[in-house]
Design an enzyme around this catalytic site. Structure first.
Site, PDB file in Angstrom:
ATOM      1  N   HIS A 297      -3.838  -5.214  -0.508  1.00  0.00           N
ATOM      2  CA  HIS A 297      -3.372  -5.744   0.781  1.00  0.00           C
ATOM      3  C   HIS A 297      -3.369  -7.269   0.746  1.00  0.00           C
ATOM      4  O   HIS A 297      -4.417  -7.878   0.975  1.00  0.00           O
ATOM      5  CB  HIS A 297      -4.279  -5.245   1.911  1.00  0.00           C
ATOM      6  CG  HIS A 297      -4.128  -3.793   2.173  1.00  0.00           C
ATOM      7  ND1 HIS A 297      -3.249  -3.283   3.105  1.00  0.00           N
ATOM      8  CD2 HIS A 297      -4.692  -2.713   1.588  1.00  0.00           C
ATOM      9  CE1 HIS A 297      -3.289  -1.978   3.100  1.00  0.00           C
ATOM     10  NE2 HIS A 297      -4.166  -1.583   2.190  1.00  0.00           N
TER      11      HIS A 297
ATOM     12  N   GLU B 101      -2.314  -9.164   2.875  1.00  0.00           N
ATOM     13  CA  GLU B 101      -2.612  -9.649   4.237  1.00  0.00           C
ATOM     14  C   GLU B 101      -4.116  -9.687   4.524  1.00  0.00           C
ATOM     15  O   GLU B 101      -4.539 -10.282   5.498  1.00  0.00           O
ATOM     16  CB  GLU B 101      -1.880  -8.788   5.274  1.00  0.00           C
ATOM     17  CG  GLU B 101      -2.474  -7.421   5.588  1.00  0.00           C
ATOM     18  CD  GLU B 101      -2.095  -6.331   4.589  1.00  0.00           C
ATOM     19  OE1 GLU B 101      -1.589  -6.659   3.498  1.00  0.00           O
ATOM     20  OE2 GLU B 101      -2.329  -5.144   4.906  1.00  0.00           O
TER      21      GLU B 101
ATOM     22  N   CYS C  91       0.837  -1.206   0.000  1.00  0.00           N
ATOM     23  CA  CYS C  91       0.000   0.000   0.000  1.00  0.00           C
ATOM     24  C   CYS C  91       0.874   1.258   0.000  1.00  0.00           C
ATOM     25  O   CYS C  91       1.603   1.464  -0.957  1.00  0.00           O
ATOM     26  CB  CYS C  91      -0.996  -0.035   1.158  1.00  0.00           C
ATOM     27  SG  CYS C  91      -2.343   1.146   0.964  1.00  0.00           S
TER      28      CYS C  91
END
Lengths: 252, 208
Positions: free
Chosen positions: B190, B192, B85
């Site tokens: 993202h 994650e 990001c």
């Protein structure tokens, strides 16, 4: 292209899920961590916890739930309910929440939204607006679960929180909440047209058609629902397949 | 193998820690620190970033020696670094969020606000979007074109050299959503928070 999101919401009271999913495969139907995992495994685009614990002393409980959930679910996790201070937000984010939703505290003092979005970034600040219809095409903001009238116009307030850095609006119709008669589409249209940030529709879902209406007619970027998923009437997959069959783009 | 997630007070990095911990599961020594010595002795670095471009750059510059250490690691020694990001956005020369701010200058280009075409596109760009793979990238091994990843951002990285672009996503225009040059990797999405497919991106990076 960007997909419309389906977000199951789990109401948590004193560490237990209220109105939990009745799936037979669940070991403990009241365990929020286990339920969140079921949702995430079945394709939920995000998970939302709403802490409806009345007292403030129990903040540790929700934080502990968030901590455990975040280690098992790798989709975005939003937590709302009783978020009143910068410290509350810090605690939830450190525990693994990706976004927090602010309700009463934003109405009381919109500077809190500004301060929070400046400190943590707009991406993690959701403002939850509870609105009730007061006259034709006019909705007012209510707080404390719909009990307290504020005299604030919902559309004006939505614009104001956007200006103050909110990244998203979670819009609940207090008239429709719990009725299973569908979202308040007029309210949704009014708010989605007066703001440029994503709006999450909430309150009133009883059928999959209601999800369609929220997105297509109301202009919502995401739809939040609780009971239709909890009671196992529909699975997340059913909702997505239905929307997809009606040409609404979703993540399959 | 030592992998360091750089903790420079860039906002919420719990999810990055959780997902890398899940994928690493004891095989890899994962550390979360801004300690220069530990970063220098790492095999791989993850540079997360949340909040504004300016706040992230300011935080990075606020830790003495950190920027030079990262540059030595990723650019001079060409060891693997993944920016996520704003961590990716900071590779640019310049960013325009909050105020005009100099970036790390690792990949020439700028970071500007996404053109929302007079309000036709809501910002932030939040949610799941498909990635369109533009070139073979080692972090996309076994990842299908048009896979869904989770995004949340209002600014986009526009590199001058288009050959660094490994994937784009469609939102208002073709937005750069990942870059790769030598051992320098960056994702605008993202990983994650992108479910199993995102964890696979992380796994690919850890297996480099």
């Amino acid at each position: 292209m960007l997909k419309n999101r389906i977000i199951p919401c789990l109401d948590v009271k004193n560490g237990r899920v209220v109105k939990g999913i009745n799936f037979v495969e669940l070991k403990d139907a009241g365990d929020p961590v286990e339920q969140a995992k079921v949702y995430s495994d079945s394709g939920a685009d995000e998970i939302c916890f709403l802490d409806i614990t009345a007292s403030n002393e129990n903040r540790e409980t929700i934080i502990d739930i968030v901590r455990k959930t975040a280690k098992e679910c790798f989709v975005p996790l939003t937590v709302g309910g009783g978020v009143r201070t910068i410290q509350n937000i810090t605690d939830l984010l450190l525990a693994g929440a990706d976004k927090v939703s602010i309700n009463t505290a934003a109405v009381k003092n919109v500077d809190f939204v500004k301060e929070a979005s400046k400190k943590f970034g707009s991406q993690c600040i959701v403002v939850a607006i509870d609105a009730k219809k007061v006259s034709e095409n006019k909705w007012e903001v209510f707080t404390h679960g719909g009990r307290n009238k504020t005299g604030i116009d919902a559309a004006e307030f939505a614009k104001k929180v956007e200006e103050n850095g909110a990244g998203e609006i979670l819009l609940t119709s207090m008239d429709k909440d719990g009725t299973k008669s569908g979202y308040d589409v007029d309210l949704l249209q009014t708010i989605t047209n007066s703001t440029n940030i994503p709006v999450i529709a909430s309150g009133g879902v009883g059928t999959l058609d209601h999800l369609y209406d929220g997105i297509v007619k109301g202009g919502a970027s995401a739809v939040l629902a609780a009971s239709i998923f909890h009671y196992g009437e529909y699975k997340i997959k059913d909702a997505k397949e239905y929307l997809n069959s009606k040409n609404v783009s979703v993540r399959l | 193998m030592n992998v360091t997630i750089v903790d420079y007070q860039s906002g919420n990095i719990s999810s990055v820690i959780n997902s890398f911990t899940e994928v690493a599961k004891g095989k890899i020594n994962l550390q979360v620190t801004s300690d220069i010595k530990k970063i220098k002795s790492s095999d791989k670095i993850v540079l997360p970033g949340q909040g504004s471009f300016k706040s992230c750059v300011d935080s990075l510059n606020g830790i003495s020696g950190l920027v030079d250490t990262l540059k030595d690691f990723a650019i001079v020694n060409k060891k693997p670094l993944l920016g996520i990001c704003v961590g990716l956005q900071m590779f640019a020369d310049i960013g325009y969020e909050e105020a005009e701010t100099r970036g790390l200058g690792w990949i020439s280009g700028k970071v500007s606000r996404i053109n929302n075409q007079n309000g036709q596109f809501k910002l932030p760009h939040i949610g799941w979007n498909e990635i369109e793979i533009q070139k073979e990238s080692r972090i996309f091994k076994e990842i299908k074109n048009k896979s869904h990843m989770y995004f949340v951002h209002s600014y986009e990285f526009i590199p001058e050299d288009k050959s660094v672009i490994s994937a784009t996503t469609d939102y208002s225009s073709k937005i750069v959503c990942s870059v790769e040059r030598d051992n320098l990797f960056g994702t605008q999405f993202h990983p994650e928070k992108s479910d199993k497919i995102g964890l696979k991106v992380i796994d690919n990076f850890l297996k480099l």
